[in-house]
Every structure is written in structure tokens, then in C-alpha cells.
Scaffold this motif. Structure first.
Motif, PDB file in Angstrom:
ATOM      1  N   ASN A  98      22.592  65.523  42.745  1.00 37.06           N
ATOM      2  CA  ASN A  98      23.510  64.666  41.977  1.00 37.06           C
ATOM      3  C   ASN A  98      23.222  64.678  40.467  1.00 37.06           C
ATOM      4  O   ASN A  98      23.731  63.838  39.730  1.00 37.06           O
ATOM      5  N   ASN A  99      22.380  65.623  40.055  1.00 34.69           N
ATOM      6  CA  ASN A  99      22.098  65.789  38.618  1.00 34.69           C
ATOM      7  C   ASN A  99      21.591  64.508  37.957  1.00 34.69           C
ATOM      8  O   ASN A  99      21.969  64.190  36.840  1.00 34.69           O
ATOM      9  N   ASP A 100      20.766  63.785  38.700  1.00 33.04           N
ATOM     10  CA  ASP A 100      20.259  62.517  38.168  1.00 33.04           C
ATOM     11  C   ASP A 100      18.801  62.337  38.572  1.00 33.04           C
ATOM     12  O   ASP A 100      18.274  63.084  39.413  1.00 33.04           O
ATOM     13  N   PHE A 101      18.167  61.316  38.012  1.00 36.97           N
ATOM     14  CA  PHE A 101      16.766  61.047  38.355  1.00 36.97           C
ATOM     15  C   PHE A 101      16.680  59.991  39.449  1.00 36.97           C
ATOM     16  O   PHE A 101      17.371  58.972  39.399  1.00 36.97           O
ATOM     17  N   ASP A 102      15.853  60.265  40.452  1.00 32.62           N
ATOM     18  CA  ASP A 102      15.615  59.297  41.525  1.00 32.62           C
ATOM     19  C   ASP A 102      14.206  58.747  41.396  1.00 32.62           C
ATOM     20  O   ASP A 102      13.277  59.491  41.061  1.00 32.62           O
ATOM     21  N   PHE A 103      14.072  57.462  41.685  1.00 31.28           N
ATOM     22  CA  PHE A 103      12.731  56.864  41.640  1.00 31.28           C
ATOM     23  C   PHE A 103      12.134  56.844  43.045  1.00 31.28           C
ATOM     24  O   PHE A 103      12.724  56.318  43.977  1.00 31.28           O
ATOM     25  N   HIS A 104      10.991  57.493  43.207  1.00 27.68           N
ATOM     26  CA  HIS A 104      10.291  57.494  44.492  1.00 27.68           C
ATOM     27  C   HIS A 104       9.221  56.407  44.449  1.00 27.68           C
ATOM     28  O   HIS A 104       8.258  56.502  43.682  1.00 27.68           O
ATOM     29  N   ARG A 105       9.383  55.374  45.263  1.00 27.07           N
ATOM     30  CA  ARG A 105       8.487  54.223  45.211  1.00 27.07           C
ATOM     31  C   ARG A 105       7.078  54.576  45.678  1.00 27.07           C
ATOM     32  O   ARG A 105       6.907  55.292  46.671  1.00 27.07           O
ATOM     33  N   GLY A 106       6.099  54.045  44.961  1.00 28.94           N
ATOM     34  CA  GLY A 106       4.706  54.255  45.348  1.00 28.94           C
ATOM     35  C   GLY A 106       4.261  53.214  46.370  1.00 28.94           C
ATOM     36  O   GLY A 106       5.034  52.318  46.742  1.00 28.94           O
ATOM     37  N   PRO A 107       3.021  53.305  46.824  1.00 35.60           N
ATOM     38  CA  PRO A 107       2.539  52.397  47.868  1.00 35.60           C
ATOM     39  C   PRO A 107       2.404  50.933  47.415  1.00 35.60           C
ATOM     40  O   PRO A 107       2.175  50.061  48.240  1.00 35.60           O
ATOM     41  N   ILE A 108       2.590  50.679  46.117  1.00 35.98           N
ATOM     42  CA  ILE A 108       2.479  49.311  45.612  1.00 35.98           C
ATOM     43  C   ILE A 108       3.667  48.460  46.085  1.00 35.98           C
ATOM     44  O   ILE A 108       3.633  47.240  46.057  1.00 35.98           O
ATOM     45  N   PHE A 109       4.743  49.131  46.563  1.00 33.33           N
ATOM     46  CA  PHE A 109       5.930  48.415  47.034  1.00 33.33           C
ATOM     47  C   PHE A 109       5.766  48.024  48.505  1.00 33.33           C
ATOM     48  O   PHE A 109       6.025  48.811  49.407  1.00 33.33           O
ATOM     49  N   ALA A 110       5.324  46.812  48.746  1.00 38.00           N
ATOM     50  CA  ALA A 110       5.208  46.260  50.100  1.00 38.00           C
ATOM     51  C   ALA A 110       5.037  44.761  49.928  1.00 38.00           C
ATOM     52  O   ALA A 110       4.875  44.271  48.809  1.00 38.00           O
ATOM     53  N   ASP A 111       5.072  44.007  51.042  1.00 43.48           N
ATOM     54  CA  ASP A 111       4.863  42.551  50.934  1.00 43.48           C
ATOM     55  C   ASP A 111       3.390  42.239  50.711  1.00 43.48           C
ATOM     56  O   ASP A 111       3.032  41.416  49.886  1.00 43.48           O
ATOM     57  N   ILE A 112       2.546  42.906  51.509  1.00 41.31           N
ATOM     58  CA  ILE A 112       1.104  42.707  51.366  1.00 41.31           C
ATOM     59  C   ILE A 112       0.473  44.072  51.107  1.00 41.31           C
ATOM     60  O   ILE A 112       0.670  45.016  51.877  1.00 41.31           O
ATOM     61  N   VAL A 113      -0.240  44.181  49.989  1.00 44.56           N
ATOM     62  CA  VAL A 113      -0.836  45.468  49.605  1.00 44.56           C
ATOM     63  C   VAL A 113      -2.354  45.337  49.612  1.00 44.56           C
ATOM     64  O   VAL A 113      -2.914  44.453  48.959  1.00 44.56           O
ATOM     65  N   LEU A 114      -2.996  46.203  50.386  1.00 46.52           N
ATOM     66  CA  LEU A 114      -4.462  46.238  50.374  1.00 46.52           C
ATOM     67  C   LEU A 114      -4.902  47.317  49.391  1.00 46.52           C
ATOM     68  O   LEU A 114      -4.581  48.498  49.558  1.00 46.52           O
ATOM     69  N   VAL A 115      -5.599  46.898  48.334  1.00 46.50           N
ATOM     70  CA  VAL A 115      -6.138  47.857  47.369  1.00 46.50           C
ATOM     71  C   VAL A 115      -7.630  47.968  47.669  1.00 46.50           C
ATOM     72  O   VAL A 115      -8.405  47.066  47.366  1.00 46.50           O
ATOM     73  N   ASP A 116      -8.002  49.073  48.305  1.00 46.75           N
ATOM     74  CA  ASP A 116      -9.383  49.221  48.754  1.00 46.75           C
ATOM     75  C   ASP A 116     -10.259  49.785  47.636  1.00 46.75           C
ATOM     76  O   ASP A 116      -9.883  50.761  46.987  1.00 46.75           O
ATOM     77  N   GLU A 117     -11.403  49.167  47.423  1.00 45.29           N
ATOM     78  CA  GLU A 117     -12.375  49.596  46.402  1.00 45.29           C
ATOM     79  C   GLU A 117     -11.711  49.728  45.029  1.00 45.29           C
ATOM     80  O   GLU A 117     -11.718  50.777  44.399  1.00 45.29           O
ATOM     81  N   ILE A 118     -11.150  48.609  44.591  1.00 45.54           N
ATOM     82  CA  ILE A 118     -10.384  48.575  43.339  1.00 45.54           C
ATOM     83  C   ILE A 118     -11.233  49.015  42.140  1.00 45.54           C
ATOM     84  O   ILE A 118     -10.714  49.567  41.169  1.00 45.54           O
TER      85      ILE A 118
END
Length: 324
Positions: A98-118
Motif C-alpha cells: 500500500n506504499n505506506d509505513f506500518d507500525f509493528h508493535r513491540g512486546p511493550i504492548f500488553a496489559d501486564i508486561v514482565l521486564v526481566d532483569e531490567i
């Protein structure tokens, strides 16, 4: 008067749900009752949690288990020294169709995010969490993406003295509602852990854990926070504790007004967990060390004398007269 009765009914249902959550956690994790209470308090108070402890004390297990017990979107990010901000937030990719830019969501998009060994990732990746933790949104290439209402980050970290860790900046630590330290189990608890592993019968696998509460129920429980009564003398009590951190000789940098608000929210949530619709001085005393310990920077003299932020916080709380 009717409102009061209605609220009491709400609280009984609420207490049952909370007890169910605690029972299911206890079926997987031995001991750590105080830690579990604090994690549930922070989630209810709509705050992010930092869990610190040496490897092997079930930090990640507790975070994953809590997320699993809430029927919500869950995502886990393992922080490593080569992790880039785009690996966390997501990337914009050119779509030739479609000749446009799409945003691919990273793992930060969730209700509860576990960030291990921050604290294993470098500063720029840690900083990528800044906006999302405070504003509950991220801005990439001029576009803003909002997070859901439930959005909570559960981060684990090893003690900073360990090999290959980067100290979190004060500004980011301040964005965590609470910092909870998970200690070693007691002798009896350790024997219990060994017995569970030895017999293998009482080991509950994480995959077999059924959610105890839905996303909607949790948000409804959060809404009850507004009905918790806090006397004006208790607001003064919170302010006086925070003021103590700013005037103490042992503290180089005291707590900000954000800490006062965090203490208020946490004590309201903790009161609800105890099945009460009003806050007591004991609720404030219980949550205060965990709300304050990561927000204080001690003077070099205090550190050399072997003081820790928790010890100092405890002393400062004891100095303030408890309202009758």
C-alpha cells in the motif's frame, strides 16, 4: 446509609477474589506472603513494580504467576546488554503493497508486561520505558500509541553489585510505585520447597494455573479505590513522613510529591486488600518503606556507616508521631 451497605457487599466479593488470588499464588510459591501482598497492592493502586533479589528466589516466577492469574494480555521482555529501544517499543516498516509505513508493535504492548532483569540493558533501552511508564503511551515517528487501562509493568532486577548490571537512573526508579526486595526463604520454607520438588506431587506447573480474575473485574476493583475514606490527619501523616526524608541528615536527596501520592494510593489499596473501606496509620506504616526506599539517595557518610535506604526510611517513619 444504603450506599454503605452496598459498598460492604462489594467488599465481600472483593475479599473472596483477593483470597482466591493469594491461595493460587501460595500453591506455586512457598512463603513470601508479604511480597505477594505488596504486589497485589501495587497492581490495585495502578502502579508499576520493581522486584529486586538475588538469582533463584522466584522473582520471575512470582511476576509471571501474577500476570497469569489475571485474565489479561501478557508479554515478557528479557533485557540484555544488546537490546535496542526498537526491540522493546516496536518499529515502523515500509509496506510495499500500500506504499505506506506500518507500525509493528513491540512486546511493550500488553496489559501486564514482565521486564526481566531490567538493569541488564544499557541506559538508552531503559530510557525507552520512561514515557510508557508515566504517560501510558509511546510516541514513534510523530504517532502516539496509547496503552490499555490495566497497563502494568512488573520489572525484576538483580542487586546492582552483580556482574554486568547497569544502575537504573533515579528518574526511572521514581516511576515505580514500589520497590520490593525478595529475600531468601527461611529454613522451614526451604525444607518445604525441597519436599515439593522431591515428591513432585505438590508442584503446580505454571501452565496449569487458571486465571482467578478477569481484566474487567480487576478494573472494577480499582474503581472502588475512590470510595476508600482517608482522614485529613492521615494525609498530614503522609506529608510529614515525606518531609522527614527532605530534612534528614542521612539523606542527600529526599522524596518528591510523587512519593506522597504513591503512599496515599498504596495505603488505600492495602486497606481494600484487608477488606476495609478506610485507611489506618498502620496501612501507611506498612507501605511507606516500599514506596520510599528506591526514591532516596543517602549521603556518603550514611552509606559508609552501613545504613540502607530501608533502615533510614524505617527510622524516619518512627520519628513521626502516629495520629490517634
Amino acid at each position: 446509609m444504603e450506599e454503605n451497605t452496598e459498598q460492604r457487599i462489594d467488599l465481600t466479593l472483593f475479599s473472596e477474589k483477593i483470597q482466591e488470588l493469594k491461595d493460587r499464588i501460595a500453591s506455586v510459591i512457598v512463603g513470601q506472603e508479604q511480597t505477594v501482598d505488596l504486589v497485589l497492592t501495587a497492581i490495585l493502586a495502578n502502579g508499576h513494580i520493581l522486584i529486586e533479589g538475588v538469582p533463584g528466589v522466584a522473582k520471575t516466577l512470582l511476576a509471571r504467576l501474577t500476570a497469569r492469574l489475571v485474565d489479561a494480555d501478557f508479554s515478557r521482555i528479557q533485557f540484555t546488554p544488546d537490546l535496542m529501544p526498537s526491540d522493546v517499543l516496536g518499529t515502523t516498516v515500509f509496506n510495499m503493497k500500500n506504499n505506506d509505513f506500518d507500525f509493528h508493535r513491540g512486546p511493550i504492548f500488553a496489559d501486564i508486561v514482565l521486564v526481566d532483569e531490567i538493569n541488564r540493558a544499557p541506559a538508552k533501552t531503559q530510557a525507552a520505558l520512561f514515557e510508557v511508564m508515566e504517560e501510558r503511551q509511546i510516541t514513534i515517528d510523530g504517532m502516539t500509541y496509547r496503552m490499555g487501562d490495566l497497563y502494568t509493568i512488573l520489572a525484576t532486577q538483580n542487586p546492582v553489585e552483580q556482574e554486568g548490571t547497569y544502575k537504573l537512573p533515579e528518574a526511572q526508579l521514581d516511576r515505580f510505585l514500589m520497590k520490593i526486595t525478595m529475600s531468601y526463604p527461611s529454613l522451614d520454607e526451604e525444607v518445604n520447597i525441597l519436599e515439593r520438588h522431591h515428591t513432585n506431587t505438590s508442584l503446580v506447573k505454571l501452565d496449569n494455573v487458571v486465571p482467578a480474575i478477569t481484566r474487567e473485574e480487576l478494573l472494577a476493583l480499582r474503581a472502588l479505590m475512590g470510595q476508600v475514606f482517608v482522614d485529613r490527619t492521615l494525609l498530614q501523616y503522609i506529608a510529614m513522613i515525606v518531609q522527614q526524608t527532605r530534612t534528614s541528615k542521612a539523606v542527600y536527596l529526599g522524596a518528591s510529591p510523587r512519593a506522597s501520592v504513591a503512599m496515599l494510593q498504596s495505603s488505600k489499596a492495602y486497606a481494600l486488600l484487608q477488606g476495609r473501606d478506610f485507611v489506618t496509620p498502620e496501612d501507611i506504616k506498612f507501605v511507606a518503606p516500599f514506596v520510599l526506599q528506591h526514591r532516596l539517595i543517602l549521603t556518603a557518610e550514611a552509606e559508609m556507616e552501613g545504613y540502607s535506604p530501608v533502615k533510614v526510611t524505617q527510622r524516619l517513619i518512627d520519628r513521626v508521631e502516629v495520629p490517634k
